[in-house]
Design an enzyme around this catalytic site. Structure first.
Site, PDB file in Angstrom:
ATOM      1  N   SER A 146      27.359  82.470  58.666  1.00  0.00           N
ATOM      2  CA  SER A 146      26.331  81.635  58.038  1.00  0.00           C
ATOM      3  C   SER A 146      26.361  81.767  56.518  1.00  0.00           C
ATOM      4  CB  SER A 146      24.942  82.041  58.538  1.00  0.00           C
ATOM      5  OG  SER A 146      24.828  81.875  59.929  1.00  0.00           O
TER       6      SER A 146
HETATM    7  N1  SAH Z   1      24.935  85.377  62.823  1.00  0.00           N
HETATM    8  C1  SAH Z   1      26.292  84.906  62.716  1.00  0.00           C
HETATM    9  C2  SAH Z   1      26.354  83.383  62.754  1.00  0.00           C
HETATM   10  C3  SAH Z   1      27.440  82.938  63.678  1.00  0.00           C
HETATM   11  S1  SAH Z   1      27.451  81.232  64.074  1.00  0.00           S
HETATM   12  C4  SAH Z   1      26.963  85.440  61.470  1.00  0.00           C
HETATM   13  O1  SAH Z   1      26.268  85.963  60.588  1.00  0.00           O
HETATM   14  O2  SAH Z   1      28.189  85.388  61.382  1.00  0.00           O
HETATM   15  C5  SAH Z   1      26.523  81.185  65.592  1.00  0.00           C
HETATM   16  C6  SAH Z   1      27.012  82.063  66.711  1.00  0.00           C
HETATM   17  O3  SAH Z   1      26.201  81.776  67.850  1.00  0.00           O
HETATM   18  C7  SAH Z   1      28.461  81.823  67.155  1.00  0.00           C
HETATM   19  O4  SAH Z   1      29.153  83.032  67.110  1.00  0.00           O
HETATM   20  C8  SAH Z   1      28.319  81.303  68.590  1.00  0.00           C
HETATM   21  O5  SAH Z   1      29.376  81.696  69.431  1.00  0.00           O
HETATM   22  C9  SAH Z   1      27.000  81.913  69.004  1.00  0.00           C
HETATM   23  N2  SAH Z   1      26.333  81.239  70.115  1.00  0.00           N
HETATM   24  C10 SAH Z   1      26.272  79.912  70.393  1.00  0.00           C
HETATM   25  N3  SAH Z   1      25.552  79.677  71.510  1.00  0.00           N
HETATM   26  C11 SAH Z   1      25.132  80.907  71.952  1.00  0.00           C
HETATM   27  C12 SAH Z   1      24.343  81.334  73.081  1.00  0.00           C
HETATM   28  N4  SAH Z   1      23.858  80.488  73.985  1.00  0.00           N
HETATM   29  N5  SAH Z   1      24.110  82.664  73.210  1.00  0.00           N
HETATM   30  C13 SAH Z   1      24.600  83.563  72.313  1.00  0.00           C
HETATM   31  N6  SAH Z   1      25.353  83.208  71.234  1.00  0.00           N
HETATM   32  C14 SAH Z   1      25.616  81.895  71.065  1.00  0.00           C
END
Ligand code: SAH
Length: 213
Positions: A64
């Site tokens: 993010s």
């Molecule tokens: N907090 C992370 C943001 C990653 S982007 C960072 O700082 O890097 C969002 C993430 O949510 C992705 O890794 C994706 O695989 C995950 N995601 C999407 N749907 C999800 C779900 N139903 N349960 C858990 N994780 C999920």
């Protein structure tokens, strides 16, 4: 895992950028000033690590944007020792911010590849979440509920009921809601059935997907 003077300088600039964009929580700014974001990205992106931008990580996901991380974290109003739940571990950067603030962090990721990678990587940097879970964030984590705050780091087409149910009274859910564009939404639990809802502007996230992969 190098951290050069250049990296340190760029981090300072990033903190200034976030202040200029309206982030005021000193603890959050300190966390961003100290966490080596460049280590959470693939090496080819090192130069981009301290721009205020989201970037691709593995499995078609993104780390993010720092402003978004700071904005959401500020809304959680973390105090040391708070039990918190993160949905979407991804690179683990947001998880590291929460650990840095002294929260007891539970974090769920649905992509096995990312879950594996981040589970070995975070402890190497000294960030020890209580538990990193491979699972479906739509369900929350009922066995560890209630939580003081819950953060969703992917765009949710709707607000999953289990997440509201797993907040303690007074607890806070920070969740971007919407399909193509998301509205950052804060729910504060006022009573068993009573929630205050505040909408805080538009953001763009990768989607919160059903089930694990
Ligand atoms: N907090 C992370 C943001 C990653 S982007 C960072 O700082 O890097 C969002 C993430 O949510 C992705 O890794 C994706 O695989 C995950 N995601 C999407 N749907 C999800 C779900 N139903 N349960 C858990 N994780 C999920």
């Amino acid at each position: 895992m190098q951290d050069t003077f250049k990296h340190k300088g760029l981090r300072k600039q990033l903190v200034e950028t976030l202040k200029n964009k309206g982030i005021t929580d000193v603890a959050v700014l300190n966390a961003i000033g100290e966490i080596k974001r460049h280590l959470f990205m693939d090496s080819s992106f090192l130069d981009h690590a301290y721009q205020d931008k989201a970037f691709p990580i593995a499995a078609d996901q993104t780390i993010s944007q720092p402003y978004t991380v700071a904005f959401q974290t500020e809304l959680m109003e973390i105090r040391k020792g708070d039990k918190v739940l993160e949905i979407g571990t991804g690179s683990g950067y947001q998880t590291a911010v929460l650990c840095h603030l002294g929260a007891k962090v539970y974090s769920i990721e649905r992509q096995k590849e990312l879950w594996r990678k981040t589970s070995t990587f975070l402890p190497k940097l000294g960030y020890r979440a209580k538990k990193l879970i491979f699972g479906d964030g739509y369900k929350g984590l009922v066995e560890e509920a209630p939580f003081k705050s819950i953060i969703v780091t992917a765009g949710a087409p709707f607000v999953p009921k289990p997440l509201l149910a797993q907040l303690e009274i007074g607890g806070r859910l920070v969740i971007p809601v919407g399909d193509n564009v998301q509205v950052m939404t804060l729910f504060v639990r006022k009573g068993v059935m009573e929630f205050d809802k505040t909408e805080l502007g538009e953001f763009r996230f990768v989607p919160l997907l059903e089930d694990k992969n």
